[in-house]
Design a protein around this motif. Sequence first.
Motif, PDB file in Angstrom:
ATOM      1  N   UNK A   1       0.828  -1.204   0.000  1.00 53.91           N
ATOM      2  CA  UNK A   1       0.000   0.000   0.000  1.00 53.91           C
ATOM      3  C   UNK A   1       0.862   1.254   0.000  1.00 53.91           C
ATOM      4  N   UNK A   2       2.187   1.080   0.122  1.00 57.69           N
ATOM      5  CA  UNK A   2       3.095   2.213   0.123  1.00 57.69           C
ATOM      6  C   UNK A   2       3.372   2.783   1.499  1.00 57.69           C
ATOM      7  N   UNK A   3       2.705   2.276   2.504  1.00 57.75           N
ATOM      8  CA  UNK A   3       2.925   2.758   3.874  1.00 57.75           C
ATOM      9  C   UNK A   3       3.787   1.744   4.610  1.00 57.75           C
ATOM     10  N   UNK A   4       4.624   2.243   5.525  1.00 56.12           N
ATOM     11  CA  UNK A   4       5.457   1.296   6.280  1.00 56.12           C
ATOM     12  C   UNK A   4       4.631   0.544   7.331  1.00 56.12           C
ATOM     13  N   UNK A   5       4.824  -0.764   7.377  1.00 55.98           N
ATOM     14  CA  UNK A   5       4.152  -1.609   8.346  1.00 55.98           C
ATOM     15  C   UNK A   5       5.186  -2.560   8.940  1.00 55.98           C
ATOM     16  N   UNK A   6       4.940  -3.003  10.145  1.00 54.85           N
ATOM     17  CA  UNK A   6       5.821  -3.995  10.759  1.00 54.85           C
ATOM     18  C   UNK A   6       5.809  -5.293   9.945  1.00 54.85           C
ATOM     19  N   UNK A   7       4.638  -5.661   9.447  1.00 51.03           N
ATOM     20  CA  UNK A   7       4.483  -6.850   8.617  1.00 51.03           C
ATOM     21  C   UNK A   7       4.137  -6.400   7.205  1.00 51.03           C
ATOM     22  N   UNK A   8       4.914  -6.839   6.219  1.00 55.10           N
ATOM     23  CA  UNK A   8       4.717  -6.440   4.834  1.00 55.10           C
ATOM     24  C   UNK A   8       3.369  -6.932   4.300  1.00 55.10           C
TER      25      UNK A   8
ATOM     26  N   UNK B   1      -1.845 -11.903  15.988  1.00 50.38           N
ATOM     27  CA  UNK B   1      -1.873 -10.520  16.475  1.00 50.38           C
ATOM     28  C   UNK B   1      -1.189  -9.577  15.489  1.00 50.38           C
ATOM     29  N   UNK B   2      -0.060 -10.018  14.902  1.00 51.46           N
ATOM     30  CA  UNK B   2       0.638  -9.176  13.927  1.00 51.46           C
ATOM     31  C   UNK B   2      -0.196  -8.985  12.662  1.00 51.46           C
TER      32      UNK B   2
ATOM     33  N   UNK C   1      -5.774  -3.882  10.625  1.00 47.72           N
ATOM     34  CA  UNK C   1      -6.359  -2.687  11.239  1.00 47.72           C
ATOM     35  C   UNK C   1      -5.762  -1.403  10.661  1.00 47.72           C
ATOM     36  N   UNK C   2      -4.493  -1.467  10.211  1.00 40.70           N
ATOM     37  CA  UNK C   2      -3.779  -0.287   9.727  1.00 40.70           C
ATOM     38  C   UNK C   2      -3.848  -0.105   8.209  1.00 40.70           C
ATOM     39  N   UNK C   3      -4.154  -1.158   7.469  1.00 44.40           N
ATOM     40  CA  UNK C   3      -3.974  -1.145   6.014  1.00 44.40           C
ATOM     41  C   UNK C   3      -5.298  -1.440   5.314  1.00 44.40           C
ATOM     42  N   UNK C   4      -5.934  -0.422   4.786  1.00 41.55           N
ATOM     43  CA  UNK C   4      -7.245  -0.627   4.158  1.00 41.55           C
ATOM     44  C   UNK C   4      -7.189  -1.492   2.894  1.00 41.55           C
ATOM     45  N   UNK C   5      -6.146  -1.415   2.031  1.00 37.04           N
ATOM     46  CA  UNK C   5      -6.127  -2.328   0.879  1.00 37.04           C
ATOM     47  C   UNK C   5      -6.090  -3.804   1.304  1.00 37.04           C
ATOM     48  N   UNK C   6      -5.308  -4.113   2.322  1.00 33.55           N
ATOM     49  CA  UNK C   6      -5.244  -5.504   2.804  1.00 33.55           C
ATOM     50  C   UNK C   6      -6.557  -5.902   3.479  1.00 33.55           C
ATOM     51  N   UNK C   7      -7.168  -4.974   4.190  1.00 32.89           N
ATOM     52  CA  UNK C   7      -8.445  -5.253   4.838  1.00 32.89           C
ATOM     53  C   UNK C   7      -9.517  -5.552   3.789  1.00 32.89           C
TER      54      UNK C   7
END
Length: 102
Positions: free
Chosen positions: A3-10, A32-33, A39-45
């Motif tokens: 999504x172009x945003x940094x996340x702990x898990x790609x 949990x990860x 919760x943070x990434x709408x494209x993945x959600x």
Amino acid sequence: MSCGKPHETDCSEVLAEVWLFLDQECDQTRRAKLEQHLDECSPCLERYDLEEHLKVLLARKCGGEHAPDALKDRLRASIRKTILEKGGVRVERTEIELRDES
């Protein structure tokens, strides 16, 4: 996919494991990860939501028959490998209709 945003898990890792998450087949730490990422990434959600609907549809149309564990393991490994190699899969809109042939 990213999504172009940094996340702990790609994003590609999350999408490679979304079925494990849906089937509650990953350990609590990994769950949990993945949940945090969703919760943070709408494209993945959105992709998770599509996969969840597909799972419900498959259960309704194909419920009762169970694949052998060895087959499930091979399919999971193949799906994960394909998604990671291709950098994820983007799905805009998918309509699937399964027909009961009985």
